[in-house]
Design a protein around this motif. Structure first.
Motif, PDB file in Angstrom:
ATOM      1  N   VAL A   1       0.786  -1.178   0.037  1.00 11.06           N
ATOM      2  CA  VAL A   1      -0.022   0.174   0.107  1.00 11.06           C
ATOM      3  C   VAL A   1       0.752   1.171  -0.095  1.00 11.06           C
ATOM      4  N   CYS A   2       0.596   2.165  -0.845  1.00 12.19           N
ATOM      5  CA  CYS A   2       1.448   3.339  -0.986  1.00 12.19           C
ATOM      6  C   CYS A   2       0.572   4.615  -1.024  1.00 12.19           C
ATOM      7  N   ALA A   3       1.174   5.483  -0.295  1.00 18.05           N
ATOM      8  CA  ALA A   3       0.665   6.908  -0.522  1.00 18.05           C
ATOM      9  C   ALA A   3       1.126   7.416  -1.906  1.00 18.05           C
ATOM     10  N   ALA A   4       0.074   8.055  -2.451  1.00 16.85           N
ATOM     11  CA  ALA A   4       0.290   8.622  -3.799  1.00 16.85           C
ATOM     12  C   ALA A   4       0.656  10.113  -3.614  1.00 16.85           C
ATOM     13  N   ASP A   5       2.382  10.489  -3.337  1.00 17.69           N
ATOM     14  CA  ASP A   5       2.679  11.661  -2.930  1.00 17.69           C
ATOM     15  C   ASP A   5       3.656  11.826  -4.076  1.00 17.69           C
ATOM     16  N   ALA A   6       3.526  13.147  -4.906  1.00 15.72           N
ATOM     17  CA  ALA A   6       4.433  13.355  -5.681  1.00 15.72           C
ATOM     18  C   ALA A   6       5.756  13.563  -5.448  1.00 15.72           C
ATOM     19  N   ARG A   7       6.187  13.707  -4.061  1.00 11.61           N
ATOM     20  CA  ARG A   7       7.703  13.612  -3.482  1.00 11.61           C
ATOM     21  C   ARG A   7       8.411  12.507  -3.820  1.00 11.61           C
ATOM     22  N   LEU A   8       7.484  11.342  -3.984  1.00 11.38           N
ATOM     23  CA  LEU A   8       8.209  10.120  -3.994  1.00 11.38           C
ATOM     24  C   LEU A   8       8.971  10.169  -5.469  1.00 11.38           C
ATOM     25  N   THR A   9       8.255  10.606  -6.418  1.00  7.18           N
ATOM     26  CA  THR A   9       8.985  10.870  -7.619  1.00  7.18           C
ATOM     27  C   THR A   9      10.323  11.600  -7.944  1.00  7.18           C
ATOM     28  N   ARG A  10      10.478  12.555  -6.758  1.00  4.37           N
ATOM     29  CA  ARG A  10      11.673  13.158  -6.787  1.00  4.37           C
ATOM     30  C   ARG A  10      12.844  12.952  -5.836  1.00  4.37           C
ATOM     31  N   LEU A  11      12.868  11.704  -5.388  1.00  3.91           N
ATOM     32  CA  LEU A  11      13.822  11.233  -4.575  1.00  3.91           C
ATOM     33  C   LEU A  11      15.283  11.037  -5.417  1.00  3.91           C
ATOM     34  N   SER A  12      16.189  11.558  -4.696  1.00  2.00           N
ATOM     35  CA  SER A  12      17.550  11.197  -5.294  1.00  2.00           C
ATOM     36  C   SER A  12      17.930   9.966  -5.269  1.00  2.00           C
ATOM     37  N   ALA A  13      18.906   9.407  -6.049  1.00  2.96           N
ATOM     38  CA  ALA A  13      19.391   7.767  -6.155  1.00  2.96           C
ATOM     39  C   ALA A  13      19.758   7.334  -4.782  1.00  2.96           C
ATOM     40  N   ASP A  14      20.382   8.235  -3.968  1.00  2.00           N
ATOM     41  CA  ASP A  14      20.918   7.862  -2.715  1.00  2.00           C
ATOM     42  C   ASP A  14      19.806   7.555  -1.699  1.00  2.00           C
ATOM     43  N   ALA A  15      18.825   8.481  -1.721  1.00  2.00           N
ATOM     44  CA  ALA A  15      17.649   8.442  -0.798  1.00  2.00           C
ATOM     45  C   ALA A  15      16.695   7.260  -1.182  1.00  2.00           C
ATOM     46  N   SER A  16      16.489   7.052  -2.498  1.00  2.00           N
ATOM     47  CA  SER A  16      15.863   5.906  -2.892  1.00  2.00           C
ATOM     48  C   SER A  16      16.495   4.440  -2.607  1.00  2.00           C
ATOM     49  N   LEU A  17      17.776   4.614  -2.766  1.00  2.00           N
ATOM     50  CA  LEU A  17      18.329   3.156  -2.233  1.00  2.00           C
ATOM     51  C   LEU A  17      18.326   3.059  -0.634  1.00  2.00           C
ATOM     52  N   ALA A  18      18.425   3.947  -0.162  1.00  2.00           N
ATOM     53  CA  ALA A  18      18.159   4.038   1.461  1.00  2.00           C
ATOM     54  C   ALA A  18      16.703   3.481   1.750  1.00  2.00           C
ATOM     55  N   VAL A  19      15.729   4.073   1.204  1.00  2.00           N
ATOM     56  CA  VAL A  19      14.488   3.528   1.346  1.00  2.00           C
ATOM     57  C   VAL A  19      14.192   2.086   1.091  1.00  2.00           C
TER      58      VAL A  19
END
Length: 297
Positions: free
Chosen positions: A170-188
């Motif tokens: 289940v995912c919140a549809a938040d536009a900020r999720l599309t703007r994560l950097s590579a490092d931030a996305s990898l950490a998550v």
């Protein structure tokens, strides 16, 4: 006629000196009270500012160390994946050809136990090969070109197929999720991956649910399972469960890791919540209103 006497302000008259001499000596309790009042005086603003600066400096240092730890972990993952793929993979392939050769060279009147032993060895070799392939896939950094939500959706789907666990995402549809950097996305991604791997390895669960939640200030990954609950000794050796690495990845983005065991609301299983601060993930980003959508696997 003017009879007033002018006394300079810097001089002490005899009457004043006599009055001072007649004042009683302060009692010890009075001195203590005076000291207490002095101690209760609020600190100077400069002291508060210095304390805030020191706290900010220490927090920045924690983030730097956490980021360095995660970079070291990723480098180690790449090295192990390389060794598994090249060295171990080559040895497994050689063993497979050797077994095939033995099966070909067996005489027609060879005991049946020989064929059975070869078949057992072949099945074991297949299992090791499959496990090595899964390990290499987990160790390699995921493809994040299409965003963290897409990466986690695909990975949870393959995780469910591989482990047989019932999964929901289940995912919140938040536009900020599309703007994560590579490092931030990898950490998550790594935190979610480690949480689900712990479910498969230790929880003895039938199913697990993963949610991406967002607030104006934080992004959270929440993983819940219906297993036996977190072992009592999990906090004593966090390396066994990957918790140290998960905490480091959260700390690198001003976040925290929380682990909740079974409770009255949740009689079985464990819930892992990893929070990351948007300010650290994106900087000063806009905060669109989030809504929810569900993907059932």
């Amino acid at each position: 006629m003017d009879t007033s006497i002018v006394v300079p302000l810097h001089a002490h008259s005899a009457a004043a000196l006599a009055s001072d001499a007649q004042q009683p000596e302060p009692r010890p309790s009075d001195r203590l009270a005076s000291r207490s009042r002095t101690a209760r005086k609020p600190a100077a603003p400069a002291t508060h500012a210095a304390s805030r600066d020191e706290v900010a400096r220490l927090q920045a240092r924690v983030r730097e160390l956490a980021a360095e730890l995660t970079r070291t972990q990723e480098a180690t993952r790449r090295q192990v994946a390389h060794e598994l793929h090249d060295s171990v993979g080559a040895e497994l392939t050689a063993a497979r050809f050797a077994l095939a050769g033995i099966e070909t060279w067996l005489p027609a009147d060879a005991p049946a136990q020989c064929a059975t032993a070869l078949a057992t060895a072949q099945r074991s070799l297949d299992a090791v090969t499959e496990a090595a392939q899964h390990a290499v896939a987990d160790l390699h950094a995921p493809t994040l070109d299409k965003g963290i939500v897409n990466a986690l959706s695909h990975w949870t789907h393959s995780f469910a197929a591989r482990t047989g666990l019932r999964m929901s995402f289940v995912c919140a549809a938040d536009a900020r999720l599309t703007r994560l950097s590579a490092d931030a996305s990898l950490a998550v991604f790594r935190v979610a991956q480690e949480a689900l791997n712990n479910v498969a390895k230790h929880a003895r669960a039938a199913g697990a649910d993963m949610r991406i939640e967002t607030t104006p200030t934080h992004l959270s990954i929440v993983v819940s399972d219906d297993g036996i609950g977190i072992p009592p000794h999990a906090g004593q050796d966090e390396r066994q469960f990957g918790l140290a690495g998960m905490r480091a990845r959260c700390n690198a983005f001003d976040g925290e890791l929380r682990i909740a065991a079974a409770s009255a609301r949740q009689p079985r299983g464990t819930t892992v919540q990893a929070r990351f601060a948007w300010k650290a993930l994106l900087g000063n980003a806009s905060r669109p209103r989030a809504r929810r959508t569900a993907i059932r696997l």
